[in-house]
Design an enzyme around this catalytic site. Structure first.
Site, PDB file in Angstrom:
ATOM      1  N   GLY A   8      32.512  41.738  62.984  1.00  0.00           N
ATOM      2  CA  GLY A   8      32.395  41.920  64.423  1.00  0.00           C
ATOM      3  C   GLY A   8      31.415  43.025  64.764  1.00  0.00           C
ATOM      4  O   GLY A   8      31.352  44.052  64.087  1.00  0.00           O
ATOM      5  N   ALA A   9      30.643  42.800  65.821  1.00  0.00           N
ATOM      6  CA  ALA A   9      29.652  43.795  66.262  1.00  0.00           C
ATOM      7  C   ALA A   9      29.813  44.070  67.749  1.00  0.00           C
ATOM      8  O   ALA A   9      28.835  44.181  68.487  1.00  0.00           O
ATOM      9  CB  ALA A   9      28.232  43.334  65.948  1.00  0.00           C
ATOM     10  N   GLY A  10      31.058  44.181  68.175  1.00  0.00           N
ATOM     11  CA  GLY A  10      31.334  44.647  69.523  1.00  0.00           C
ATOM     12  C   GLY A  10      31.469  46.154  69.518  1.00  0.00           C
ATOM     13  O   GLY A  10      30.980  46.844  68.618  1.00  0.00           O
ATOM     14  N   GLY A  12      34.017  48.084  68.878  1.00  0.00           N
ATOM     15  CA  GLY A  12      34.674  48.579  67.671  1.00  0.00           C
ATOM     16  C   GLY A  12      33.833  48.382  66.428  1.00  0.00           C
ATOM     17  O   GLY A  12      33.751  49.274  65.568  1.00  0.00           O
ATOM     18  N   CYS A 160      44.403  42.668  79.484  1.00  0.00           N
ATOM     19  CA  CYS A 160      43.261  43.451  79.961  1.00  0.00           C
ATOM     20  C   CYS A 160      43.158  43.278  81.469  1.00  0.00           C
ATOM     21  O   CYS A 160      42.647  42.270  81.951  1.00  0.00           O
ATOM     22  CB  CYS A 160      41.978  42.991  79.256  1.00  0.00           C
ATOM     23  N   GLY A 321      38.284  51.473  75.304  1.00  0.00           N
ATOM     24  CA  GLY A 321      37.212  51.945  74.422  1.00  0.00           C
ATOM     25  C   GLY A 321      37.576  53.150  73.592  1.00  0.00           C
ATOM     26  O   GLY A 321      37.337  53.186  72.376  1.00  0.00           O
ATOM     27  N   CYS A 354      40.119  54.926  80.965  1.00  0.00           N
ATOM     28  CA  CYS A 354      39.473  53.796  81.627  1.00  0.00           C
ATOM     29  C   CYS A 354      38.732  54.285  82.865  1.00  0.00           C
ATOM     30  O   CYS A 354      39.314  55.005  83.691  1.00  0.00           O
ATOM     31  CB  CYS A 354      40.517  52.750  82.016  1.00  0.00           C
ATOM     32  N   LYS A 389      30.880  56.190  85.046  1.00  0.00           N
ATOM     33  CA  LYS A 389      30.755  54.943  84.291  1.00  0.00           C
ATOM     34  C   LYS A 389      29.288  54.606  84.040  1.00  0.00           C
ATOM     35  O   LYS A 389      28.938  54.132  82.953  1.00  0.00           O
ATOM     36  CB  LYS A 389      31.451  53.789  85.007  1.00  0.00           C
TER      37      LYS A 389
END
Length: 427
Positions: A8-10, A12, A160, A321, A354, A389
């Site tokens: 995975g390359a999101g 995380g 979410c 995150g 958040c 943000k």
């Protein structure tokens, strides 16, 4: 040579890969396998849905960046995991062996659980991926041309909720800015037991703050709502009492509907039954290590975390995150310890932070740790959240482009806020 593969390359996955490369010896081979060639900064997707960002501004090719930092990359995805042989079969048919596997595959979006849901085969929009956000922007443009009722919310089992709140209040701002708000009734439909629950049992006075925002901006809401079906222009849902009994069914029309789905594990991960729970999420111990396979770790949405409390309509616990980055830091520390023949003792703090943009203002939520009771439990709002943000988006892309995970100044800043990624070792 020891090989660590990150799946995975999101958010995380890139955090884990860069921190592994920074922390481990050059004699350790770090590889990333992702389904696709891009990194998408998912928190920016709501901006894409309103046209304040383009697709190219929130997604970038990740392979060249990994290559520059001595991290091998394959964008064909994982087709099969053989944990006994410690081997992966990739989407291009090749195979890779690993000594350690770090699973950061994120979720599979379970739109199929509600008939008519989803942007591919249904009647609702989504901001879960950048391509979904592009379609949501097209739907927003159509709403501007043909104003009418809008429904925003989440489906049963969703975990979410922040993006749904962010979207609905940003939408309200965009409509007011264009002076057509009076022609667009907005209803927020959620499985949460109350507004501002967010799968966390509330954070600070999130309930009071969110109810105030909704009343101030004329947004109606329905809680304990179990959406059952979407048609071309109508949503059907049951409303439950606190004991789970039905208060009856309702139908509401819409010109635009945007709903966040429940998540489940990605297929290649979910098929490894001893690795996962029935929903396909990876079961880990307090060190983020697989219960069944100690050489496998997991971080992010793919991790199995029990709901904070039982609710009439099921809701899950979110993974924000900061929480994900704390998981990846624990994983890196534990892999390093194992390679040095030491015990894997690092534990993530699992704190939740958040930042929700809402047009020209925003709301911030801080829970340390995420699950109550908490050491910090705070909610705030104001224009500063919007700019915070924006700054975070630019900062995270800076980290990705420079191949770093947690610069010294970030550690200092986090410490000043009373935050850290890892629990003290004497805890």
């Amino acid at each position: 040579m020891t090989t660590v593969i990150v799946a995975g390359a999101g958010l995380g996955g890139v955090s884990a890969a860069f921190e592994l490369r920074e922390t481990l010896s050059k004699e350790v081979n770090v590889e990333v396998v992702n389904e696709g060639e891009e990194f998408n900064f998912v928190p920016s997707n709501p901006w894409v849905a309103f046209g304040s960002r383009t697709r190219d501004q929130v997604a970038l090719p990740i392979g060249p960046i990994f290559d520059k930092h001595d991290i091998d990359f394959n964008g064909s995805g994982i087709k099969h995991i053989d944990p006994e042989a410690r081997r992966l079969t990739l989407g291009d048919g090749s195979q890779k062996s690993y000594d350690f596997l770090v699973i950061c595959t994120g979720p599979k979006l379970a739109f199929e659980q509600v008939p008519g849901a989803g942007p591919e085969n249904g009647y609702t929009q989504s901001i879960c991926t950048v391509d979904h956000a592009v379609k949501a922007h097209q739907a927003f443009e159509q709403l501007l041309e043909n104003p009418g009722p809008v429904l925003v919310g989440a489906l049963p089992g969703a975990s979410c909720f922040g993006p749904a709140y962010e979207y609905v209040l940003s939408l309200e701002y965009e409509l007011r800015k264009r002076k057509i708000r009076d022609r667009v009734p907005i209803t927020f439909i959620t499985p949460e037991p109350y507004i501002g629950h967010m799968g966390l049992g509330g954070v600070g006075d999130s309930k009071g703050l969110m109810e105030h925002k909704f009343r101030e901006h004329g947004i109606k809401w329905v809680c304990n709502a179990k959406v059952t079906e979407f048609s071309n222009n109508e949503a059907s849902f049951d409303v439950l009492n606190e004991d789970g009994s039905s208060r009856g069914s309702q139908q509401l029309p819409f010109h635009l509907a945007i709903f966040l789905p429940a998540f489940k594990g990605s297929p290649a991960v979910a098929e490894v039954t001893e690795l996962c729970n029935p929903k396909g999420f990876v079961k880990v111990d307090k060190h983020q290590r697989s219960v069944a396979y100690p050489e496998i770790y997991a971080a992010g949405v793919c991790v199995a975390i029990a709901p904070i409390e039982e609710t009439p309509v099921p809701v899950g616990a979110p993974k924000t995150g900061l929480m994900i980055e704390s998981m990846t830091s624990a994983i890196v520390a534990n892999i390093k310890a194992t390679l040095e023949d030491e015990a894997a003792t690092a534990e993530p703090t699992l704190s939740a932070l958040c930042l929700a943009d809402m047009g020209n203002t925003g709301m911030a939520f801080l829970a340390v740790p995420q699950n109550p009771p908490r050491n910090q439990n705070w909610t705030g709002s104001g224009r500063w959240v919007h700019w915070a943000k924006v700054g975070f988006e630019k900062y995270f892309f800076h980290k990705v482009r420079h191949g770093t995970s947690e610069p010294v100044y970030e550690k200092v800043g986090m410490r000043m806020m009373g935050l850290s990624r890892l629990k003290p070792k004497d805890d």
